[in-house]
Motif scaffolding. Structure first.
Motif, PDB file in Angstrom:
ATOM      1  N   UNK A 113      42.742  40.913  50.387  1.00  0.00           N
ATOM      2  CA  UNK A 113      41.558  40.756  49.538  1.00  0.00           C
ATOM      3  C   UNK A 113      41.925  40.136  48.188  1.00  0.00           C
ATOM      4  N   UNK A 114      43.083  40.498  47.654  1.00  0.00           N
ATOM      5  CA  UNK A 114      43.556  39.858  46.421  1.00  0.00           C
ATOM      6  C   UNK A 114      43.822  38.375  46.685  1.00  0.00           C
ATOM      7  N   UNK A 121      38.380  32.679  43.503  1.00  0.00           N
ATOM      8  CA  UNK A 121      37.873  33.071  42.175  1.00  0.00           C
ATOM      9  C   UNK A 121      38.999  33.371  41.198  1.00  0.00           C
ATOM     10  N   UNK A 122      39.990  32.496  41.080  1.00  0.00           N
ATOM     11  CA  UNK A 122      41.152  32.826  40.242  1.00  0.00           C
ATOM     12  C   UNK A 122      40.790  33.064  38.776  1.00  0.00           C
ATOM     13  N   UNK A 126      40.512  39.663  37.153  1.00  0.00           N
ATOM     14  CA  UNK A 126      40.321  41.081  36.785  1.00  0.00           C
ATOM     15  C   UNK A 126      39.006  41.612  37.338  1.00  0.00           C
ATOM     16  N   UNK A 127      37.937  40.834  37.218  1.00  0.00           N
ATOM     17  CA  UNK A 127      36.649  41.243  37.780  1.00  0.00           C
ATOM     18  C   UNK A 127      36.753  41.342  39.307  1.00  0.00           C
ATOM     19  N   UNK A 128      37.547  40.458  39.898  1.00  0.00           N
ATOM     20  CA  UNK A 128      37.756  40.489  41.347  1.00  0.00           C
ATOM     21  C   UNK A 128      38.444  41.759  41.805  1.00  0.00           C
ATOM     22  N   UNK A 129      39.409  42.210  41.029  1.00  0.00           N
ATOM     23  CA  UNK A 129      40.088  43.468  41.373  1.00  0.00           C
ATOM     24  C   UNK A 129      39.099  44.632  41.353  1.00  0.00           C
ATOM     25  N   UNK A 130      38.216  44.636  40.369  1.00  0.00           N
ATOM     26  CA  UNK A 130      37.183  45.678  40.290  1.00  0.00           C
ATOM     27  C   UNK A 130      36.235  45.577  41.485  1.00  0.00           C
ATOM     28  N   UNK A 131      35.892  44.346  41.851  1.00  0.00           N
ATOM     29  CA  UNK A 131      35.016  44.120  43.012  1.00  0.00           C
ATOM     30  C   UNK A 131      35.668  44.669  44.277  1.00  0.00           C
TER      31      UNK A 131
END
Length: 155
Positions: A113-114, A121-122, A126-131
């Motif tokens: 997922x990362x 969405x590089x 940080x927002x992606x990690x929260x997602x």
């Protein structure tokens, strides 16, 4: 088991095929259902560690088909340019055969997922990690273990 490519003059080197899989945005996953009907679906993906990772909901036709028959085909096409006067097309493509399974290991699932965040969405890492944290339990990750991979190009 796998046919040799007829146009071997267009065969891409394995490293070039891997680069194509690293960079192309979408592919088509092809499965077969228990009723023997084929099913092809365009999908985003990540190519990591000689495997293709996909994400999906916790239920659906992809999952049903993979549970029935885990053998899949995954294809990508990129750099397409129609050559009207030559009645041809320039392209790069890859066809991958393998077995798909749900990723059960939480660390591997999170890593995949990362990989999606890094690819698509590089700038929102940080927002992606929260997602990922918020959607982790509502998301399945599928892994296609590559058994045969060929790339083909016409330039």
């Amino acid at each position: 088991m796998f046919r040799k490519m007829r146009r071997s003059d267009r065969l891409m080197a394995e490293i070039d095929t891997a680069v194509l899989l690293d960079n192309v945005q979408y592919g088509v996953l092809s499965t077969v259902g228990k009723d023997s009907n084929p099913y092809g679906v365009p999908i985003s993906f990540v190519y990591m560690n000689n495997a293709i990772y996909l994400h999906c909901a916790t239920e659906g036709e992809k999952l049903d088909n993979i549970i029935t028959n885990n053998r899949v085909c995954f294809t990508v096409v990129d750099a397409v340019e129609v050559l009207p006067a030559a009645f041809s097309t320039k392209y790069k493509s890859a066809v991958v055969f393998g077995e798909a399974a749900v990723v059960e290991n939480p660390e591997e699932k999170r890593s995949a997922l990362i990989g999606f965040i890094k690819k698509y969405s590089p700038e929102f890492y940080e927002a992606g990690l929260q997602y990922i944290d918020n959607a982790f339990e509502k998301t399945k990750v599928l892994k296609i273990v590559v058994r045969n991979m060929t790339g083909k190009a016409r330039s």
